[in-house]
Design a protein around this motif. Structure first.
Motif, PDB file in Angstrom:
ATOM      1  N   PHE A 134      49.603  39.890  24.352  1.00  0.00           N
ATOM      2  CA  PHE A 134      50.919  40.152  24.372  1.00  0.00           C
ATOM      3  C   PHE A 134      51.153  41.334  24.105  1.00  0.00           C
ATOM      4  O   PHE A 134      52.108  42.262  24.822  1.00  0.00           O
ATOM      5  CB  PHE A 134      51.682  39.055  23.346  1.00  0.00           C
ATOM      6  CG  PHE A 134      53.022  39.486  23.227  1.00  0.00           C
ATOM      7  CD1 PHE A 134      53.894  38.722  23.965  1.00  0.00           C
ATOM      8  CD2 PHE A 134      53.475  40.205  22.021  1.00  0.00           C
ATOM      9  CE1 PHE A 134      55.339  39.127  24.061  1.00  0.00           C
ATOM     10  CE2 PHE A 134      55.013  40.485  22.128  1.00  0.00           C
ATOM     11  CZ  PHE A 134      55.842  39.849  23.043  1.00  0.00           C
ATOM     12  N   ARG A 179      50.128  43.963  26.898  1.00  0.00           N
ATOM     13  CA  ARG A 179      51.057  43.632  28.138  1.00  0.00           C
ATOM     14  C   ARG A 179      52.452  44.508  28.006  1.00  0.00           C
ATOM     15  O   ARG A 179      52.929  45.194  28.715  1.00  0.00           O
ATOM     16  CB  ARG A 179      51.225  42.115  28.595  1.00  0.00           C
ATOM     17  CG  ARG A 179      52.168  41.880  29.474  1.00  0.00           C
ATOM     18  CD  ARG A 179      52.445  40.629  29.933  1.00  0.00           C
ATOM     19  NE  ARG A 179      53.290  40.413  31.184  1.00  0.00           N
ATOM     20  CZ  ARG A 179      53.587  39.275  31.636  1.00  0.00           C
ATOM     21  NH1 ARG A 179      53.403  37.916  30.812  1.00  0.00           N
ATOM     22  NH2 ARG A 179      54.351  39.234  32.905  1.00  0.00           N
ATOM     23  N   ALA A 180      52.692  44.249  26.437  1.00  0.00           N
ATOM     24  CA  ALA A 180      54.007  44.855  26.248  1.00  0.00           C
ATOM     25  C   ALA A 180      53.709  46.529  26.329  1.00  0.00           C
ATOM     26  O   ALA A 180      54.499  47.476  26.676  1.00  0.00           O
ATOM     27  CB  ALA A 180      54.693  44.580  24.653  1.00  0.00           C
ATOM     28  N   ILE A 235      45.653  35.789  21.867  1.00  0.00           N
ATOM     29  CA  ILE A 235      46.898  35.805  22.596  1.00  0.00           C
ATOM     30  C   ILE A 235      47.740  37.001  22.180  1.00  0.00           C
ATOM     31  O   ILE A 235      48.444  37.567  22.932  1.00  0.00           O
ATOM     32  CB  ILE A 235      47.636  34.434  22.213  1.00  0.00           C
ATOM     33  CG1 ILE A 235      46.860  33.296  22.978  1.00  0.00           C
ATOM     34  CG2 ILE A 235      49.084  34.346  22.742  1.00  0.00           C
ATOM     35  CD1 ILE A 235      47.218  32.143  22.401  1.00  0.00           C
ATOM     36  N   LEU A 236      48.011  37.191  20.679  1.00  0.00           N
ATOM     37  CA  LEU A 236      48.771  38.404  20.223  1.00  0.00           C
ATOM     38  C   LEU A 236      48.343  39.799  20.891  1.00  0.00           C
ATOM     39  O   LEU A 236      48.875  40.525  21.246  1.00  0.00           O
ATOM     40  CB  LEU A 236      48.768  38.302  19.047  1.00  0.00           C
ATOM     41  CG  LEU A 236      49.264  37.121  18.038  1.00  0.00           C
ATOM     42  CD1 LEU A 236      49.032  37.303  16.560  1.00  0.00           C
ATOM     43  CD2 LEU A 236      50.970  37.198  18.358  1.00  0.00           C
TER      44      LEU A 236
END
Length: 459
Positions: free
Chosen positions: A451, A454-455, A447-448
């Protein structure tokens, strides 16, 4: 893709991922036990000898004996994927986490997330190819992806720590990188990326490096590399990619030398239970016609068509019996070939290679050519598209009803195969449902990563 479609996509993929995990049972047989034992021995004992784990994880008939020492007879690829899961499990142990069921081992529960993850990524890869590359409708793409996930042996192979799920993922990724014809990825990069993926895939299942040859042929054909002006570049990058694959093969030779003190590609050469594995010639000396029947039709095991007890464990029947939707996919190959001749030939070449090796083996099981399961299913969407393009509504409806029957039969048979496998029973269909908290925790690093990715893309 709008927000509604993204929501549907997320819900479908999280359902696939979760169902794959909750139908896992940790260690199933001596097969995944050989991978687990090797990973534990390397990680915890810093050695290759697995005698400490004999009859705990490693057991007959899946170990090797050399100089009175017990070793795993597996290649190191799967163990190398499991070891990081063990390391993360140790971090969780240090933080006070434990399994919900005290009979489960934390490191094996965390490692059991890997096959569902590989299965999920394969389903995502298939959907992406349908929707982004082939430009098929979202609804048809997502429906066909769900059928692939639950009406083929993807379900079984994504719920245990055998080598087949990662083998399929890395090989499929290598092939789709090449036949997707990205404008941003030139043929030189395609060669390098596919050779690296297939190189590592050969650490998981040795024969995977053979899939490089149809890919090389496609790249040469697609880019007209036999023309005089491209020959120097072709030779240059052909040598480079050859070196990459040779490096990975040398890695296998080095591993086997460290373990068995002999340069060999066969880690199962010293398996005392399968003397035919002493050489490639003897291991590939099986009855090819019988092997083809075992892989596809199982005419010599007709009882398995109707008697569930004859269609489980190592007696799972051929792919057309266990997953009849594959018959419809064969029909879809004709439509696929008409529109994408070169790509269809690549997939057929890969299927041929996997089929030939599995059929020639002395012991032929349907999972032995699971690596090309995605390729076998991929043309199914062309069959579905053919139905939707039918102008005659009555014929269209009958074809849809027939397809639904094939899908339902496939789902029931695949579900039975998954649930009745070693270490599983009908008393507790979803054994790992108690470990859903650990399932979420195990996915925190993923998940990290998503994240931050995506950032990064938004910048």
């Amino acid at each position: 893709m709008d927000r509604k479609k993204k929501g549907i996509l997320f819900l479908v993929f999280i359902t696939i991922y979760t169902l794959y995990f909750v139908t896992s049972t940790g260690m199933n047989t001596s097969n995944d036990g050989a991978h687990i034992g090797l990973a534990k021995s390397i990680y915890y004992e810093h050695q290759f000898n697995v005698e400490k784990y004999l009859d705990v994880y490693v057991s007959r008939p899946d170990y090797a004996v050399k100089n009175n020492q017990i070793y795993s007879d597996r290649l190191p690829g799967m163990a190398s994927l499991i070891i990081p899961a063990f390391a993360y499990a140790n971090v969780l142990k240090g933080l006070g986490f434990s399994t919900a069921n005290k009979t489960n081992e934390l490191d094996i529960v965390i490692a059991s997330v890997l096959p569902p993850l590989f299965g999920l990524l394969s389903a995502i890869l298939l959907f992406w190819y349908y929707y982004k590359i082939l430009r098929k409708k979202f609804s048809i793409s997502i429906i066909c992806t769900v059928i692939y996930a639950f009406a083929t042996l993807a379900w079984l192979e994504s719920s245990h720590l055998f080598s087949h799920a990662p083998s399929l993922l890395f090989v499929s990724l290598a092939v789709l990188v090449v036949i997707s014809d990205f404008k941003k990825i030139n043929w030189q990069k395609q060669l390098i990326i596919s050779s690296m993926l297939l190189g590592f895939a050969s650490w998981i299942e040795l024969q995977n490096f053979l899939f490089f040859f149809p890919l090389l042929g496609y790249i040469i054909y697609k880019n007209n590399l036999l023309k005089k002006e491209f020959r120097n570049q072709l030779v240059k990058y052909g040598v480079l990619t050859g070196i990459i694959i040779i490096v990975f093969i040398c890695g296998i030779l080095a591993y086997n030398y460290m373990v068995f003190e002999e340069f060999t590609l066969k880690s199962n050469k010293f398996n005392p239970f399968f003397p035919e594995e002493k050489s490639f010639m003897t291991s590939l000396s099986g009855n090819i016609l019988q092997g083809l029947d075992n892989l596809y039709t199982s005419f010599t095991n007709i009882e398995a068509y109707v008697n569930p007890l004859k269609a489980r464990l190592n007696d799972i029947p051929g792919i057309f019996v266990t997953s009849p939707v594959m018959i419809l996919s064969v029909i879809g190959f004709f439509f696929f070939y008409k529109k994408h001749k070169a790509k269809a030939i690549v997939l057929l070449s890969c299927i041929f290679i996997a089929t030939l090796i599995a059929a020639m083996h002395v012991t032929t099981l349907v999972r032995h050519f699971y690596t090309v399961n995605l390729f076998l299913f991929l043309p199914f969407i062309f069959f579905i598209e053919y139905i939707y393009q039918k102008e005659n509504k009555e014929k269209k409806n009958w074809l849809l009803i027939g397809t639904c029957i094939f899908v339902l039969i496939s789902f029931i048979r695949v579900f039975f195969s998954a649930i009745s496998y070693w270490g599983r029973n009908f008393d507790n269909l979803f054994l790992y449902k108690e470990e859903l908290l650990l399932f979420f925790i195990a996915n925190i690093p993923l998940i990290l990563i998503l994240f931050f990715f995506r950032a990064y893309r938004k910048q």
